[in-house]
Design an enzyme around this catalytic site. Structure first.
Site, PDB file in Angstrom:
ATOM      1  N   HIS A 100       0.794  -1.229   0.000  1.00 29.81           N
ATOM      2  CA  HIS A 100       0.000   0.000   0.000  1.00 29.81           C
ATOM      3  C   HIS A 100       0.822   1.273   0.000  1.00 29.81           C
ATOM      4  O   HIS A 100       0.389   2.283  -0.534  1.00 29.81           O
ATOM      5  CB  HIS A 100      -1.021  -0.033   1.135  1.00 29.81           C
ATOM      6  CG  HIS A 100      -2.190  -0.882   0.759  1.00 29.81           C
ATOM      7  ND1 HIS A 100      -2.295  -2.194   1.142  1.00 29.81           N
ATOM      8  CD2 HIS A 100      -3.235  -0.626  -0.046  1.00 29.81           C
ATOM      9  CE1 HIS A 100      -3.384  -2.697   0.608  1.00 29.81           C
ATOM     10  NE2 HIS A 100      -3.980  -1.773  -0.111  1.00 29.81           N
TER      11      HIS A 100
ATOM     12  N   GLU B 239     -11.988  -9.775  -5.168  1.00 31.65           N
ATOM     13  CA  GLU B 239     -10.554  -9.814  -4.865  1.00 31.65           C
ATOM     14  C   GLU B 239     -10.159 -11.052  -4.080  1.00 31.65           C
ATOM     15  O   GLU B 239      -9.049 -11.134  -3.559  1.00 31.65           O
ATOM     16  CB  GLU B 239     -10.114  -8.534  -4.150  1.00 31.65           C
ATOM     17  CG  GLU B 239     -10.912  -8.159  -2.941  1.00 31.65           C
ATOM     18  CD  GLU B 239     -10.460  -6.843  -2.308  1.00 31.65           C
ATOM     19  OE1 GLU B 239      -9.386  -6.323  -2.657  1.00 31.65           O
ATOM     20  OE2 GLU B 239     -11.195  -6.346  -1.440  1.00 31.65           O
TER      21      GLU B 239
ATOM     22  N   ASP C 222      -5.257  -7.933  -4.442  1.00 33.25           N
ATOM     23  CA  ASP C 222      -5.551  -9.004  -3.497  1.00 33.25           C
ATOM     24  C   ASP C 222      -5.898 -10.294  -4.225  1.00 33.25           C
ATOM     25  O   ASP C 222      -5.580 -11.386  -3.746  1.00 33.25           O
ATOM     26  CB  ASP C 222      -6.695  -8.600  -2.561  1.00 33.25           C
ATOM     27  CG  ASP C 222      -6.174  -7.749  -1.411  1.00 33.25           C
ATOM     28  OD1 ASP C 222      -5.126  -8.113  -0.849  1.00 33.25           O
ATOM     29  OD2 ASP C 222      -6.801  -6.723  -1.095  1.00 33.25           O
TER      30      ASP C 222
ATOM     31  N   CYS D 149      -9.902  -2.327 -10.843  1.00 34.66           N
ATOM     32  CA  CYS D 149      -9.295  -1.233 -10.068  1.00 34.66           C
ATOM     33  C   CYS D 149      -7.973  -1.621  -9.417  1.00 34.66           C
ATOM     34  O   CYS D 149      -7.379  -0.808  -8.713  1.00 34.66           O
ATOM     35  CB  CYS D 149     -10.261  -0.712  -9.018  1.00 34.66           C
ATOM     36  SG  CYS D 149     -10.609  -1.892  -7.718  1.00 34.66           S
TER      37      CYS D 149
HETATM   38  C1  PEP Z   1      -7.013  -4.634  -4.796  1.00 31.77           C
HETATM   39  O1  PEP Z   1      -6.908  -5.443  -3.882  1.00 31.77           O
HETATM   40  O2  PEP Z   1      -6.723  -4.888  -5.979  1.00 31.77           O
HETATM   41  C2  PEP Z   1      -7.482  -3.269  -4.534  1.00 31.77           C
HETATM   42  C3  PEP Z   1      -7.697  -2.425  -5.517  1.00 31.77           C
HETATM   43  O3  PEP Z   1      -7.651  -2.900  -3.233  1.00 31.77           O
HETATM   44  P1  PEP Z   1      -6.443  -2.533  -2.257  1.00 31.77           P
HETATM   45  O4  PEP Z   1      -5.219  -2.345  -3.098  1.00 31.77           O
HETATM   46  O5  PEP Z   1      -6.846  -1.296  -1.538  1.00 31.77           O
HETATM   47  O6  PEP Z   1      -6.360  -3.738  -1.368  1.00 31.77           O
HETATM   48 MG    MG Z   2      -7.799  -5.146  -1.948  1.00 38.46          MG
END
Ligand code: PEP
Ligand code: MG
Length: 578
Positions: free
Chosen positions: A190, A432, A456, A503
C-alpha cells in the site's frame, strides 16, 4: 558511486540529497575518516551523550511518570549514558580505527545488545531492547535534523527507509519529497500504491539501501527502471538530468491527450476513473483527465487519525470528492482496514496472520457501530452526485447479504429521521478473493457492479504476499490461474448485465491493457498519474486486435510465455511507453 537494483513501483526520476528515516533495523554504514578528524568525532560523541542525558532528564520531569517500571527503564538508560567506560569504548574505536562517531556508537551498542540478548536469564536478555533505544537516542543527536522526521522540510529530498507505512507515505509533503527508496516492499504494497497516487517516484525492495545511504548523501531514484544510485559521479548526474528532461517531455505530451476521449481506433469507448486515498486527490484525477472515481480507499480516514472518524468527518471527506465530480461516478469503498493497512500496534490483539484475519468487511460486520457511521455518511452524501457504494473482500453470498442488510437498516434509520439519500444507490463489490471470483455468477444477482481488485486477487490466488520483496518475482497478473479467474468474472458480469470495473494495479500496467480490453473490460480505475499513459494505449489499439491477442494468450500455460508475448505486442504498437 553505488548502483542498487530494486522494483520500480512509481515512475519518474528524482535527484536530491537523502533523508534517512529511522526504523528499528537501520544500520549505519562503516565510513572511515582521516586521522586529523578523530578529535572532532570524539567531541561529537561527548556532545551526543550530554544531549541525550539532558533530554532524558527533561522527559523524566515533564511526564511526571508514576509507574515504577518506566522510571526503572529511564534509570537504566541514564546509567548507561553516564557510564564512562561505555563512552571510552566508543572513543577508543574512533581513535584506533578512524571511524565516524555514528558508526562507532552504533557498532559498540549493538555488540553490547547482542551479548545481553544471549544471556539465558529473561530479565537480563530483555534489556537488549533498552540498548537499542539508547543507540537510537544517541544517533538522533549525532545525525540531528538529517535523520529527523520529514515533517519540517525546507528543501527537496529523497526519503530512504527500511520500510514505510502507507500513512507515513501519505503524510509526505509532495513539494519537498521528490523520491522514495525502501529496503522492503512489493509493487502492490500500500505504500507503493500511495507513492504512485501522489506521483512520487519510488523504488522498493532495494536490498539494504537504508544502510548504504548516509543522511545527506546525493541519491538518484529511477522509478522507471527500479534503480537507486548512491553518491553518483558527475557524469551519471548529467545523464540522469537529461533522462529526467526527456521523461518530463513525454509526460507533457501525455498530458496533451487529457481532454481527448479514451476510445479505441475502431470506436469502442472506455471509461477512465481514478483511484484515490484522500479527497484532495480528486484534483489530480481531474488534471489527468479522469472521468470520476472508481475506488475511494476510505480507510485512510482511520489511519490518519488517532480517533475513529465521526460521521461528519466521513461526510466532509466524501462531499469534497463528490462535489468535484458532480454527475460523474464516485465509488466509495467501505473501510478496508487490516493486513498492511493497519499498524499491528493499533490493534487490541495483534494477529498472527493479518492478511487472513479480521480485516476489511469482516471487521465492519463485527463492529457495526463503526460500519453504520460510515454507511450513514455515504448515504447522506449520495444526494450530491453519482455516488456508489462498494464492499471490499467479499468471500461469499452470506457476507454480501449481511453487509446489504446493515445498509438497509441504516437506510431505515435515515427514513425515520427524514434525512434524504438516494434510495436506488448502486451497490457493488470488490472481486478480490478466489472464492468471490469462482462464485461471481451467484454474487452478480445481488449487486449492481463488480470491481476486480487484482492486487488481493493475485495475492490470494497465488498465495504470494503482495508486500513481501522476497516473493515479489512470484507476484504476477500474467499467471494463467489469475487470468482465468479474471476472464470468468468478466463473463459473469456480462451475463448478469451488471457493471464491471477493474481497479487493481494491473489496470495501470501497460502490457495488460490490450489483454483486459480483449477480455471485455471497458472501465479502468487506476492511480491518477497513470491515466494518460493508459489512455494513450487505448487510443492506439483496435478491439479487433485486442480480441485476437486475448484468444492467443488464453491458450498459453506459462506465465513467462504470456508476459513476453504481451510485452512484445504492446511494444510494437506503442514503443514509447516502455
Ligand atoms: C485490490 O486489492 O486490488 C485493490 C484495488 O484494493 P487494495 O489495493 O486497496 O487492497
Ligand atoms: Mg484489496
Amino acid at each position: 558511486m553505488e548502483v542498487k537494483k530494486g522494483i520500480g513501483v512509481s515512475p519518474g526520476i528524482a535527484i536530491a540529497k537523502s533523508v534517512v528515516i529511522d526504523s528499528e533495523e537501520y544500520r549505519i554504514p562503516r565510513r572511515s575518516i582521516m586521522s586529523s578528524q578523530r578529535k572532532m568525532e570524539i567531541k561529537r560523541v561527548r556532545e551526543a551523550f550530554l544531549d541525550a542525558v539532558a533530554e532524558l532528564s527533561k522527559l523524566d520531569e515533564a511526564q511526571s511518570i508514576e509507574e515504577r517500571k518506566i522510571r526503572d527503564i529511564f534509570a537504566v538508560h541514564m546509567s548507561f549514558l553516564r557510564d564512562r567506560s561505555l563512552r571510552k569504548k566508543i572513543t577508543d574505536l574512533i581513535y584506533s580505527e578512524c571511524l565516524t562517531a555514528e558508526y562507532a556508537v552504533s557498532t559498540t551498542l549493538r555488540e553490547i545488545a547482542t551479548r545481553i540478548a544471549q544471556v539465558k536469564d529473561a530479565y537480563i536478555s530483555e534489556r537488549a531492547a533498552d540498548i537499542y533505544d539508547i543507540e537510537r537516542r544517541l544517533l538522533k543527536h549525532l545525525l540531528g535534523e538529517k535523520r529527523e522526521d520529514v515533517a519540517h522540510l525546507t528543501e527537496e529530498v529523497v526519503v530512504v527507509a527500511h520500510q514505510l507505512s502507507p500513512t507515513q507515505t501519505a503524510g509526505f509533503n509532495r513539494t519537498f519529497v521528490k523520491g522514495i527508496a525502501t529496503d522492503v516492499g512489493g509493487r502492490t504494497s500500500h505504500s507503493a500504491i500511495v507513492a504512485r497516487s501522489l506521483g512520487i517516484p519510488a523504488v522498493v525492495a532495494v536490498e539494504d539501501v537504508s544502510a548504504a545511504v548516509g543522511a545527506g548523501d546525493m541519491v538518484i531514484i529511477d522509478g522507471n527502471r527500479g534503480v537507486v544510485v548512491i553518491s553518483p559521479d558527475d557524469e551519471t548526474v548529467r545523464e540522469y538530468e537529461q533522462y529526467l528532461r526527456d521523461f518530463e517531455r513525454l509526460e507533457h505530451e501525455l498530458d496533451a491527450i487529457r481532454d481527448k476521449p479514451a476510445v479505441t481506433r475502431d470506436g469502442t469507448q472506455v471509461q477512465m476513473l481514478g483511484n484515490i486515498e484522500f479527497p484532495d486527490e480528486t484534483q489530480i484525477v481531474l488534471a489527468k483527465g479522469g472521468q470520476g472515481i472508481g475506488l475511494y480507499r476510505t480507510e485512510f480516514l482511520y489511519l490518519y487519525n488517532e480517533q475513529e472518524p465521526t460521521e461528519s468527518d466521513h461526510y466532509e471527506a466524501y462531499a469534497e470528492a463528490v462535489l468535484a465530480f458532480t454527475y460523474r461516478p464516485v465509488v466509495i469503498r467501505t473501510m478496508d482496514l487490516g493486513a498492511d493497512k493497519y499498524t499491528q500496534s493499533k490493534r487490541y490483539t495483534p494477529e498472527p496472520n493479518p492478511c487472513l484475519g479480521l480485516r476489511s468487511i469482516r471487521l465492519c460486520l463485527q463492529d457495526l457501530s463503526m460500519f453504520k457511521t460510515q454507511l450513514r455518511a455515504i448515504l447522506r452524501v449520495s444526494v450530491l452526485g453519482d455516488v456508489k457504494i462498494m464492499f471490499p473482500l467479499i468471500t461469499n453470498l452470506e457476507e454480501l447479504r449481511h453487509a446489504k442488510m446493515i445498509l438497509h437498516d441504516v437506510m431505515e434509520d435515515l427514513d425515520e429521521e427524514s434525512i434524504p439519500y438516494k434510495h436506488d444507490i448502486e451497490v457493488g463489490i470488490m472481486i478480490e478473493t478466489p472464492s468471490a471470483a469462482l462464485t461471481a455468477g451467484t454474487l452478480a444477482r445481488d449487486v449492481d457492479f463488480f470491481s476486480i481488485g487484482t492486487n488481493d486477487l493475485i495475492q490470494y490466488t497465488l498465495a504470494v504476499d503482495r508486500g513481501n520483496e522476497r516473493v515479489a518475482t512470484l507476484f504476477s497478473a500474467g499467471e494463467p490461474a489469475v487470468l482465468r479467474l479474471i476472464r470468468a468474472v468478466v463473463q459473469d458480469a456480462y451475463r448478469a448485465k451488471i457493471g464491471l470495473h477493474i481497479c487493481g494495479e494491473m489496470a495501470s500496467e501497460p502490457e495488460y491493457i490490450m489483454l483486459l480490453l480483449g477480455m471485455g473490460v471497458r472501465t479502468f480505475s487506476l492511480a491518477p498519474p497513470m491515466i494518460p499513459e493508459v489512455k494513450k494505449i487505448i487510443r492506439s489499439v483496435t478491439i479487433t486486435d485486442c480480441n485476437q491477442l486475448t484468444r492467443k494468450i488464453l491458450t498459453m500455460n506459462s506465465r513467462r510465455q504470456i508476459s513476453n508475448y504481451l510485452m512484445d505486442a504492446t511494444r510494437k504498437i506503442i514503443p514509447e511507453v516502455f
